[in-house]
Design a protein around this motif. Structure first.
Motif: not given
Length: 176
Positions: A100-126
Protein backbone atom coordinates in the motif's frame (compact mmCIF):
# COMPACT_ATOMS: atom_id res chain seq x y z
CA UNK A 1 0.70 -16.83 -21.14
CA UNK A 2 0.89 -14.76 -24.30
CA UNK A 3 -2.91 -14.51 -24.36
CA UNK A 4 -3.03 -13.09 -20.82
CA UNK A 5 -0.34 -10.53 -21.70
CA UNK A 6 -2.29 -9.53 -24.81
CA UNK A 7 -5.51 -9.17 -22.82
CA UNK A 8 -3.63 -7.13 -20.18
CA UNK A 9 -2.33 -4.74 -22.83
CA UNK A 10 -5.85 -4.43 -24.25
CA UNK A 11 -7.25 -3.70 -20.76
CA UNK A 12 -4.58 -1.01 -20.28
CA UNK A 13 -5.46 0.54 -23.64
CA UNK A 14 -9.17 0.64 -22.70
CA UNK A 15 -8.31 2.33 -19.36
CA UNK A 16 -6.16 4.88 -21.17
CA UNK A 17 -9.08 5.61 -23.51
CA UNK A 18 -11.59 5.98 -20.67
CA UNK A 19 -9.28 8.44 -18.88
CA UNK A 20 -7.71 9.92 -22.02
CA UNK A 21 -7.50 13.41 -20.46
CA UNK A 22 -5.78 12.05 -17.33
CA UNK A 23 -3.48 9.25 -18.50
CA UNK A 24 -0.33 9.64 -20.56
CA UNK A 25 1.10 6.23 -21.34
CA UNK A 26 2.97 3.96 -23.66
CA UNK A 27 2.55 0.16 -23.83
CA UNK A 28 1.73 -1.27 -20.42
CA UNK A 29 -0.22 -4.25 -19.10
CA UNK A 30 -3.15 -4.18 -16.67
CA UNK A 31 -4.20 -7.68 -15.57
CA UNK A 32 -7.70 -8.84 -14.60
CA UNK A 33 -9.64 -7.11 -11.83
CA UNK A 34 -7.08 -4.30 -11.64
CA UNK A 35 -8.18 -0.73 -12.11
CA UNK A 36 -6.86 2.75 -12.60
CA UNK A 37 -9.20 5.55 -11.52
CA UNK A 38 -8.85 9.29 -11.90
CA UNK A 39 -11.39 11.00 -9.66
CA UNK A 40 -10.81 14.53 -10.93
CA UNK A 41 -10.29 16.18 -14.28
CA UNK A 42 -7.09 17.64 -12.77
CA UNK A 43 -5.59 14.24 -11.84
CA UNK A 44 -2.50 13.33 -13.90
CA UNK A 45 -1.18 9.82 -14.45
CA UNK A 46 1.98 8.93 -16.39
CA UNK A 47 2.74 5.27 -17.06
CA UNK A 48 6.02 4.43 -18.81
CA UNK A 49 6.91 1.67 -21.24
CA UNK A 50 6.51 -1.99 -20.29
CA UNK A 51 4.94 -1.38 -16.89
CA UNK A 52 3.26 -4.59 -15.71
CA UNK A 53 0.38 -4.36 -13.22
CA UNK A 54 -0.84 -7.72 -11.89
CA UNK A 55 -4.30 -8.82 -10.73
CA UNK A 56 -6.54 -7.08 -8.19
CA UNK A 57 -4.45 -3.91 -8.01
CA UNK A 58 -6.12 -0.55 -7.37
CA UNK A 59 -4.57 2.73 -8.51
CA UNK A 60 -6.51 5.84 -7.52
CA UNK A 61 -5.60 9.47 -8.20
CA UNK A 62 -7.75 12.19 -6.60
CA UNK A 63 -7.96 15.98 -6.78
CA UNK A 64 -4.79 17.50 -8.30
CA UNK A 65 -2.77 14.32 -7.72
CA UNK A 66 0.16 13.41 -9.95
CA UNK A 67 1.20 9.76 -10.26
CA UNK A 68 4.31 8.89 -12.25
CA UNK A 69 5.29 5.26 -12.89
CA UNK A 70 8.49 5.03 -14.92
CA UNK A 71 9.55 2.35 -17.44
CA UNK A 72 9.68 -1.38 -16.62
CA UNK A 73 8.05 -1.15 -13.19
CA UNK A 74 6.43 -4.36 -11.93
CA UNK A 75 3.47 -4.11 -9.54
CA UNK A 76 2.31 -7.45 -8.12
CA UNK A 77 -1.14 -8.66 -7.00
CA UNK A 78 -3.41 -6.82 -4.57
CA UNK A 79 -1.44 -3.57 -4.35
CA UNK A 80 -3.07 -0.21 -3.60
CA UNK A 81 -1.70 3.15 -4.70
CA UNK A 82 -3.66 6.17 -3.46
CA UNK A 83 -2.47 9.54 -4.71
CA UNK A 84 -3.89 12.93 -3.72
CA UNK A 85 -0.72 14.99 -4.25
CA UNK A 86 2.40 13.33 -5.75
CA UNK A 87 3.76 9.80 -6.06
CA UNK A 88 6.72 8.86 -8.25
CA UNK A 89 7.96 5.29 -8.82
CA UNK A 90 11.37 5.01 -10.54
CA UNK A 91 12.23 2.70 -13.41
CA UNK A 92 12.97 -0.98 -12.83
CA UNK A 93 11.26 -0.95 -9.42
CA UNK A 94 9.64 -4.21 -8.28
CA UNK A 95 6.67 -4.15 -5.92
CA UNK A 96 5.61 -7.40 -4.20
CA UNK A 97 2.00 -8.38 -3.37
CA UNK A 98 -0.18 -6.53 -0.87
CA UNK A 99 1.79 -3.26 -0.86
CA UNK A 100 0.00 0.00 0.00
CA UNK A 101 1.40 3.38 -1.06
CA UNK A 102 -0.32 6.55 0.20
CA UNK A 103 0.79 10.16 -0.16
CA UNK A 104 -1.79 11.45 2.31
CA UNK A 105 -3.35 10.84 5.71
CA UNK A 106 -6.82 11.64 6.95
CA UNK A 107 -6.83 14.71 9.17
CA UNK A 108 -8.36 13.03 12.22
CA UNK A 109 -7.23 15.83 14.54
CA UNK A 110 -8.85 18.47 12.28
CA UNK A 111 -5.98 20.93 12.78
CA UNK A 112 -6.78 22.50 9.40
CA UNK A 113 -9.93 22.74 7.32
CA UNK A 114 -8.73 20.08 4.89
CA UNK A 115 -9.87 16.51 5.43
CA UNK A 116 -6.50 15.24 4.10
CA UNK A 117 -2.90 15.95 5.07
CA UNK A 118 -0.93 15.64 1.83
CA UNK A 119 2.71 14.87 1.15
CA UNK A 120 4.89 13.13 -1.41
CA UNK A 121 6.19 9.63 -1.98
CA UNK A 122 9.31 9.37 -4.14
CA UNK A 123 10.60 5.86 -4.88
CA UNK A 124 13.93 5.73 -6.69
CA UNK A 125 15.11 3.44 -9.47
CA UNK A 126 15.67 -0.30 -9.13
CA UNK A 127 13.99 -0.49 -5.72
CA UNK A 128 12.63 -3.78 -4.37
CA UNK A 129 9.58 -3.46 -2.09
CA UNK A 130 8.66 -6.66 -0.20
CA UNK A 131 5.21 -8.08 0.54
CA UNK A 132 2.79 -6.33 2.88
CA UNK A 133 4.76 -3.07 3.01
CA UNK A 134 2.96 0.20 3.80
CA UNK A 135 4.56 3.38 2.47
CA UNK A 136 3.26 6.60 4.03
CA UNK A 137 3.32 10.25 2.98
CA UNK A 138 6.54 12.26 3.02
CA UNK A 139 8.70 9.25 2.17
CA UNK A 140 11.78 9.22 -0.05
CA UNK A 141 13.33 5.86 -0.96
CA UNK A 142 16.73 6.06 -2.67
CA UNK A 143 17.90 4.07 -5.71
CA UNK A 144 18.66 0.35 -5.26
CA UNK A 145 17.07 0.21 -1.80
CA UNK A 146 15.34 -2.92 -0.50
CA UNK A 147 12.31 -2.60 1.76
CA UNK A 148 11.84 -5.74 3.88
CA UNK A 149 8.47 -7.47 3.92
CA UNK A 150 5.95 -6.18 6.45
CA UNK A 151 7.68 -2.83 6.96
CA UNK A 152 5.95 0.49 7.52
CA UNK A 153 7.99 3.22 5.84
CA UNK A 154 7.90 6.95 6.56
CA UNK A 155 10.79 9.34 6.06
CA UNK A 156 14.08 8.93 4.23
CA UNK A 157 15.54 5.58 3.16
CA UNK A 158 19.08 6.07 1.76
CA UNK A 159 20.14 4.57 -1.56
CA UNK A 160 21.80 1.11 -1.57
CA UNK A 161 20.40 0.07 1.82
CA UNK A 162 18.03 -2.53 3.25
CA UNK A 163 15.21 -1.06 5.34
CA UNK A 164 13.87 -3.38 8.05
CA UNK A 165 11.14 -2.19 10.37
CA UNK A 166 11.38 -3.90 13.78
CA UNK A 167 8.13 -3.67 15.66
CA UNK A 168 7.46 -3.06 19.31
CA UNK A 169 4.12 -2.37 20.88
CA UNK A 170 3.57 1.23 21.84
CA UNK A 171 0.55 3.39 22.42
CA UNK A 172 0.33 7.12 21.82
CA UNK A 173 -2.73 8.79 23.37
CA UNK A 174 -4.35 11.67 21.62
CA UNK A 175 -7.09 14.06 22.74
CA UNK A 176 -10.28 14.68 20.76
Amino acid sequence: MYMSHSIGILRAYVNALVYFKNIESSIFSLQSNSRIEAYSKHAKIYIGKFVFIRKHTSIRVDQHGELRIEDKVFINDNCHINCAHRISIGRLTKIAPHVSINDHDHNYKHLTGDHLIKGEVIIGENVWIGSNVVILRDTFIGDNAVIAAGSVVKGHVPANTVFLNKREKSYIPYAN
